[in-house]
Structures are given as C-alpha cells and as structure tokens.
Design a protein around this motif. Sequence first.
Motif, PDB file in Angstrom:
ATOM      1  N   GLY A   6       0.835  -1.233  -0.025  1.00 35.48           N
ATOM      2  CA  GLY A   6       0.252   0.104  -0.078  1.00 35.48           C
ATOM      3  C   GLY A   6       0.719   1.178  -0.116  1.00 35.48           C
ATOM      4  O   GLY A   6       0.161   2.237  -0.003  1.00 35.48           O
ATOM      5  N   TYR A   7       1.838   0.968   0.231  1.00 34.21           N
ATOM      6  CA  TYR A   7       2.926   2.457   0.237  1.00 34.21           C
ATOM      7  C   TYR A   7       3.354   3.020  -1.067  1.00 34.21           C
ATOM      8  O   TYR A   7       3.390   3.953  -1.101  1.00 34.21           O
ATOM      9  CB  TYR A   7       4.093   2.158   1.248  1.00 34.21           C
ATOM     10  CG  TYR A   7       3.762   2.225   2.544  1.00 34.21           C
ATOM     11  CD1 TYR A   7       3.880   3.452   3.493  1.00 34.21           C
ATOM     12  CD2 TYR A   7       3.215   1.150   3.336  1.00 34.21           C
ATOM     13  CE1 TYR A   7       3.426   3.400   4.900  1.00 34.21           C
ATOM     14  CE2 TYR A   7       2.766   1.185   4.762  1.00 34.21           C
ATOM     15  CZ  TYR A   7       3.102   2.364   5.365  1.00 34.21           C
ATOM     16  OH  TYR A   7       2.456   2.307   6.763  1.00 34.21           O
ATOM     17  N   GLY A   8       3.682   2.044  -1.842  1.00 35.36           N
ATOM     18  CA  GLY A   8       4.115   2.594  -3.373  1.00 35.36           C
ATOM     19  C   GLY A   8       3.033   3.316  -4.010  1.00 35.36           C
ATOM     20  O   GLY A   8       3.227   4.271  -4.525  1.00 35.36           O
ATOM     21  N   GLU A   9       1.808   2.749  -4.025  1.00 37.27           N
ATOM     22  CA  GLU A   9       0.773   3.271  -4.747  1.00 37.27           C
ATOM     23  C   GLU A   9       0.471   4.722  -3.915  1.00 37.27           C
ATOM     24  O   GLU A   9       0.057   5.608  -4.844  1.00 37.27           O
ATOM     25  CB  GLU A   9      -0.443   2.618  -4.728  1.00 37.27           C
ATOM     26  CG  GLU A   9      -0.154   0.898  -5.353  1.00 37.27           C
ATOM     27  CD  GLU A   9       0.367   0.094  -4.165  1.00 37.27           C
ATOM     28  OE1 GLU A   9       0.197  -1.240  -4.843  1.00 37.27           O
ATOM     29  OE2 GLU A   9       0.529   0.693  -3.122  1.00 37.27           O
ATOM     30  N   ALA A  10       0.558   5.013  -2.847  1.00 34.87           N
ATOM     31  CA  ALA A  10       0.128   6.211  -1.977  1.00 34.87           C
ATOM     32  C   ALA A  10       1.288   6.865  -1.624  1.00 34.87           C
ATOM     33  O   ALA A  10       1.243   7.810  -1.113  1.00 34.87           O
ATOM     34  CB  ALA A  10      -0.585   5.596  -0.933  1.00 34.87           C
ATOM     35  N   ALA A  11       2.602   6.607  -2.388  1.00 40.75           N
ATOM     36  CA  ALA A  11       3.557   7.504  -1.934  1.00 40.75           C
ATOM     37  C   ALA A  11       3.778   8.883  -2.061  1.00 40.75           C
ATOM     38  O   ALA A  11       4.042   9.662  -1.090  1.00 40.75           O
ATOM     39  CB  ALA A  11       4.908   6.919  -2.722  1.00 40.75           C
ATOM     40  N   LYS A  12       3.112   9.469  -3.072  1.00 42.07           N
ATOM     41  CA  LYS A  12       3.093  10.905  -3.037  1.00 42.07           C
ATOM     42  C   LYS A  12       1.996  11.494  -1.974  1.00 42.07           C
ATOM     43  O   LYS A  12       2.616  12.405  -1.336  1.00 42.07           O
ATOM     44  CB  LYS A  12       2.545  11.526  -4.438  1.00 42.07           C
ATOM     45  CG  LYS A  12       2.841  12.833  -4.582  1.00 42.07           C
ATOM     46  CD  LYS A  12       2.435  13.397  -6.184  1.00 42.07           C
ATOM     47  CE  LYS A  12       2.745  14.743  -6.217  1.00 42.07           C
ATOM     48  NZ  LYS A  12       1.879  15.476  -7.200  1.00 42.07           N
ATOM     49  N   ALA A  13       1.068  10.951  -1.898  1.00 40.69           N
ATOM     50  CA  ALA A  13       0.230  11.397  -0.484  1.00 40.69           C
ATOM     51  C   ALA A  13       0.835  11.265   0.632  1.00 40.69           C
ATOM     52  O   ALA A  13       0.807  12.103   1.370  1.00 40.69           O
ATOM     53  CB  ALA A  13      -1.152  10.639  -0.917  1.00 40.69           C
ATOM     54  N   LEU A  14       1.330   9.934   0.882  1.00 45.16           N
ATOM     55  CA  LEU A  14       2.008   9.767   2.228  1.00 45.16           C
ATOM     56  C   LEU A  14       3.130  10.720   2.378  1.00 45.16           C
ATOM     57  O   LEU A  14       3.368  11.185   3.570  1.00 45.16           O
ATOM     58  CB  LEU A  14       2.525   8.255   2.026  1.00 45.16           C
ATOM     59  CG  LEU A  14       1.431   7.380   2.130  1.00 45.16           C
ATOM     60  CD1 LEU A  14       1.861   5.746   1.963  1.00 45.16           C
ATOM     61  CD2 LEU A  14       0.635   7.298   3.617  1.00 45.16           C
ATOM     62  N   ALA A  15       3.980  10.822   1.306  1.00 43.88           N
ATOM     63  CA  ALA A  15       5.053  11.860   1.455  1.00 43.88           C
ATOM     64  C   ALA A  15       4.601  13.283   1.904  1.00 43.88           C
ATOM     65  O   ALA A  15       5.463  13.879   2.761  1.00 43.88           O
ATOM     66  CB  ALA A  15       6.032  12.191   0.253  1.00 43.88           C
ATOM     67  N   GLU A  16       3.546  13.785   1.238  1.00 41.99           N
ATOM     68  CA  GLU A  16       3.037  15.131   1.757  1.00 41.99           C
ATOM     69  C   GLU A  16       2.631  14.991   3.216  1.00 41.99           C
ATOM     70  O   GLU A  16       2.675  16.046   3.834  1.00 41.99           O
ATOM     71  CB  GLU A  16       1.841  15.395   0.916  1.00 41.99           C
ATOM     72  CG  GLU A  16       2.416  15.716  -0.684  1.00 41.99           C
ATOM     73  CD  GLU A  16       1.282  15.992  -1.531  1.00 41.99           C
ATOM     74  OE1 GLU A  16      -0.052  15.993  -1.004  1.00 41.99           O
ATOM     75  OE2 GLU A  16       1.535  16.234  -2.734  1.00 41.99           O
ATOM     76  N   GLN A  17       1.815  13.896   3.563  1.00 41.69           N
ATOM     77  CA  GLN A  17       1.581  13.732   4.866  1.00 41.69           C
ATOM     78  C   GLN A  17       2.587  13.936   6.101  1.00 41.69           C
ATOM     79  O   GLN A  17       2.329  14.353   6.987  1.00 41.69           O
ATOM     80  CB  GLN A  17       0.699  12.449   5.105  1.00 41.69           C
ATOM     81  CG  GLN A  17      -0.066  12.048   6.467  1.00 41.69           C
ATOM     82  CD  GLN A  17      -0.428  10.618   6.714  1.00 41.69           C
ATOM     83  OE1 GLN A  17      -1.015  10.116   5.720  1.00 41.69           O
ATOM     84  NE2 GLN A  17      -0.085  10.041   7.953  1.00 41.69           N
ATOM     85  N   TYR A  18       3.692  12.958   5.596  1.00 40.71           N
ATOM     86  CA  TYR A  18       4.624  12.796   6.825  1.00 40.71           C
ATOM     87  C   TYR A  18       5.533  14.391   6.535  1.00 40.71           C
ATOM     88  O   TYR A  18       5.914  14.764   7.839  1.00 40.71           O
ATOM     89  CB  TYR A  18       5.988  11.879   6.070  1.00 40.71           C
ATOM     90  CG  TYR A  18       5.338  10.363   5.858  1.00 40.71           C
ATOM     91  CD1 TYR A  18       4.200   9.959   6.584  1.00 40.71           C
ATOM     92  CD2 TYR A  18       6.113   9.678   4.855  1.00 40.71           C
ATOM     93  CE1 TYR A  18       3.842   8.761   6.422  1.00 40.71           C
ATOM     94  CE2 TYR A  18       5.377   8.340   4.837  1.00 40.71           C
ATOM     95  CZ  TYR A  18       4.445   7.827   5.424  1.00 40.71           C
ATOM     96  OH  TYR A  18       4.076   6.332   5.331  1.00 40.71           O
ATOM     97  N   GLU A  19       5.650  14.936   5.507  1.00 38.62           N
ATOM     98  CA  GLU A  19       6.191  16.242   5.676  1.00 38.62           C
ATOM     99  C   GLU A  19       5.399  17.297   6.194  1.00 38.62           C
ATOM    100  O   GLU A  19       5.964  18.473   6.601  1.00 38.62           O
ATOM    101  CB  GLU A  19       6.799  16.678   4.089  1.00 38.62           C
ATOM    102  CG  GLU A  19       7.622  15.772   3.299  1.00 38.62           C
ATOM    103  CD  GLU A  19       9.045  15.751   4.022  1.00 38.62           C
ATOM    104  OE1 GLU A  19       9.557  16.722   4.655  1.00 38.62           O
ATOM    105  OE2 GLU A  19       9.640  14.523   4.316  1.00 38.62           O
ATOM    106  N   SER A  20       4.222  17.186   6.302  1.00 40.95           N
ATOM    107  CA  SER A  20       3.413  17.959   6.941  1.00 40.95           C
ATOM    108  C   SER A  20       3.447  18.395   8.526  1.00 40.95           C
ATOM    109  O   SER A  20       3.033  19.399   9.112  1.00 40.95           O
ATOM    110  CB  SER A  20       1.922  17.906   6.690  1.00 40.95           C
ATOM    111  OG  SER A  20       1.426  16.516   7.523  1.00 40.95           O
ATOM    112  N   VAL A  21       4.152  17.491   9.259  1.00 37.86           N
ATOM    113  CA  VAL A  21       4.686  17.708  10.626  1.00 37.86           C
ATOM    114  C   VAL A  21       6.051  17.645  10.704  1.00 37.86           C
ATOM    115  O   VAL A  21       6.607  16.939   9.848  1.00 37.86           O
ATOM    116  CB  VAL A  21       3.879  16.447  11.358  1.00 37.86           C
ATOM    117  CG1 VAL A  21       2.474  16.808  11.413  1.00 37.86           C
ATOM    118  CG2 VAL A  21       4.220  15.245  11.072  1.00 37.86           C
ATOM    119  N   THR A  22       6.694  18.172  11.530  1.00 36.59           N
ATOM    120  CA  THR A  22       8.025  18.196  11.523  1.00 36.59           C
ATOM    121  C   THR A  22       8.484  17.253  12.517  1.00 36.59           C
ATOM    122  O   THR A  22       7.867  16.493  13.497  1.00 36.59           O
ATOM    123  CB  THR A  22       8.380  19.532  12.333  1.00 36.59           C
ATOM    124  OG1 THR A  22       8.209  19.864  13.836  1.00 36.59           O
ATOM    125  CG2 THR A  22       7.887  21.114  11.623  1.00 36.59           C
TER     126      THR A  22
END
Length: 196
Positions: A6-22
């Motif tokens: 599930g991580y590869g398919e959602a990589a872009k959205a997940l990266a944005e989510q991860y980067e949204s908190v410090t």
Amino acid sequence: MASTAGYGEAAKALAEQYESVTFTEVHREVLHLFPSRPSSVLDVGAGSGRDAAALAARGHRVVAAEPTPELLLLGRGIHADQEIEWVDDALPELPGLTGQRRHFDLILLTAVWMHLDERERTSAMGRLVSLLGSGGRVILSLRQGPVPAGRRMFPVSARETIGLARSHGLNVIHEAKREDPHGRPGVSWTYLGLQL
C-alpha cells in the motif's frame, strides 16, 4: 502481503502527509534521547526522509533505509539539500547493511514495528542489536489503532516489545504515550527508548 503493501501506490500522498509535521513535533516525547554530538544514525523505514533530513541538519551521519522504491525516490528529491545516504534495505534482516558490517550510535524506527509479524519482530530485534555500537540506542514508535485499507499491520504492545528488547540485551530508558501527531481518529502511539 508484504510489510510495505500500500505504500508504493500512495507514495506521493504519504510523503506530503509525513512532511506536513516536523521532526520535532513527531518526536517531542523522545527528543532528549537523540545524541547531542555528531553521531552515526540509521533511520529504518525512512519514508519521505523527514527525520533523516532533520538529523543530518543537526550534524549526524545518516543512513536512510527505505524499501519502497517510490518513497525512496521522493525522499531523495525532497531532501536533496541534505547529506543523507539512501539505501534500499528492509527489516527484518536489513541484508544490505548487515553485509557491510556497519554499526550505529542510534537506530530510529518511526511507524515501522507494527508492519512486522511476531516472528519477524523477533528476528528484527536481533538484527538491530547487531547493528548497534557500544552503548547504542534504539528509538521506536508503536502504533495503536485501526489499520488503513490495503496495509499490513499487526497489533504490537509496549510490554511485548520491552520483553523482546530485554531478551536481546537492551535496557528500557524511556516509555511515553501520545496522541497521533496527524490527528487521525483512534490512532495513538507509544514511544520507547532502548539502550545497549
């Protein structure tokens, strides 16, 4: 199902989510456990590289191990300004790093442990210990809450993890609980600091 399902398919959205908190927001419970002097750090399941980049910016020598090719590529791009060594490697065995006979002062596992089943967690703990230098630390977070669709996660408790850590020669130096930094309903975290 693979631990990275599930991580590869959602990589872009997940990266944005991860980067949204410090880094500081995510790790506020354990910030005092990170080394103050420049050290060798392994970030297992580095995702978008948020934590690896923050640690590199603090002067640490950071290896970011990420098994999902899409996240590894995104992380390299997002944090191209930081000196991070990116590697394609994964628990439970981390074969690439183990083969190099490297040792680290700190190993960080953010939102990783719940992707491993019980047998894999036992093997992984031994592998982590083998990669620690003398007096090295492991900082990890344990997720509690509903499993997102299409992901592979297992229930894992602090008690089980502490018992497993102790059986591999690690002492518990910190335990804390907190709400989800992303505000997801029903999700909470336990942070553990372990030391060889």
